[in-house]
Design a protein around this motif. Structure first.
Motif, short mmCIF file in Angstrom:
data_model
loop_
_atom_site.label_atom_id
_atom_site.label_comp_id
_atom_site.label_asym_id
_atom_site.label_seq_id
_atom_site.Cartn_x
_atom_site.Cartn_y
_atom_site.Cartn_z
N ASP A 6 -9.48 2.58 -3.79
CA ASP A 6 -8.22 2.25 -4.44
C ASP A 6 -7.47 1.32 -3.49
O ASP A 6 -7.85 1.17 -2.33
N TYR A 7 -6.41 0.72 -3.96
CA TYR A 7 -5.65 -0.16 -3.08
C TYR A 7 -4.22 -0.25 -3.56
O TYR A 7 -3.88 0.10 -4.68
N GLN A 8 -3.35 -0.72 -2.65
CA GLN A 8 -1.96 -1.02 -2.96
C GLN A 8 -1.64 -2.39 -2.40
O GLN A 8 -2.12 -2.76 -1.33
N THR A 9 -0.83 -3.15 -3.13
CA THR A 9 -0.34 -4.43 -2.63
C THR A 9 1.15 -4.29 -2.39
O THR A 9 1.81 -3.46 -3.01
N PHE A 10 1.67 -5.09 -1.48
CA PHE A 10 3.07 -5.02 -1.13
C PHE A 10 3.72 -6.37 -1.39
O PHE A 10 3.08 -7.41 -1.21
N GLN A 11 4.97 -6.35 -1.79
CA GLN A 11 5.67 -7.59 -2.09
C GLN A 11 5.71 -8.47 -0.85
O GLN A 11 5.98 -8.01 0.26
N PHE A 23 5.69 3.14 1.18
CA PHE A 23 4.86 3.40 0.01
C PHE A 23 4.39 4.85 0.03
O PHE A 23 4.41 5.51 1.08
N ASN A 24 3.95 5.35 -1.10
CA ASN A 24 3.38 6.69 -1.22
C ASN A 24 1.88 6.59 -1.40
O ASN A 24 1.39 5.64 -2.04
N LEU A 25 1.17 7.54 -0.85
CA LEU A 25 -0.27 7.65 -1.07
C LEU A 25 -0.54 8.84 -1.98
O LEU A 25 0.19 9.83 -1.94
N GLU A 97 5.74 9.77 1.47
CA GLU A 97 6.03 8.39 1.88
C GLU A 97 5.39 8.04 3.22
O GLU A 97 5.37 8.83 4.15
N VAL A 119 -2.31 -6.08 1.69
CA VAL A 119 -3.08 -5.16 0.84
C VAL A 119 -3.61 -4.04 1.72
O VAL A 119 -4.13 -4.28 2.81
#
Length: 126
Positions: A6-11, A23-25, A97, A119
């Motif tokens: 899975d992944y998260q991108t940040f502004q 961010f939260n996981l 968080e 990312v």
């Protein structure tokens, strides 16, 4: 137990001395083992040569106490570089968080660095 990436991108945030991403996981986040190591990727450019630190859930006031800090050498005026670093997943907090802090070392005297396209890739149990 099987895992899935899975992944998260940040502004994107640029032209700053310190960049902070909160961010939260998910609760099924895999902390990182030989089979599941989180990877942080971002683009960076610097006006001058500098060293930048990347911290996970740590204070910039005491970076040497980190269990997940990275020190990166950035060469100025050479165009964008893509950084990717393996992180110790034990530095993250499952289901709550988290924070990634990217900043220049305190002794850096000039120039700015520019960070974009941040990312975080990690494994989750399925």
């Amino acid at each position: 137990m099987p895992t899935l990436t899975d992944y998260q991108t940040f502004q994107d945030t640029t032209r700053r001395e310190a960049l902070r991403f909160r961010f939260n996981l998910p609760s099924n986040f895999v902390e990182g083992t030989a089979r599941a190591i989180p990877v942080l990727m971002f683009r960076v450019d610097a006006e001058d040569d500098c060293t930048c630190w990347v911290h996970v859930n740590d204070s910039a006031n005491n970076p040497t106490a980190s269990n997940a800090s990275i020190e990166l050498r950035v060469t100025g005026s050479s165009g964008h570089k893509t950084m990717h670093e393996l992180l110790r997943g034990t530095g993250f907090r499952r289901g709550r968080e988290n924070q990634i802090l990217i900043h220049k070392t305190p002794d850096a005297t000039s120039g700015q660095f520019f960070v974009s396209d941040v990312v975080l890739m990690y494994q989750v149990e399925i």
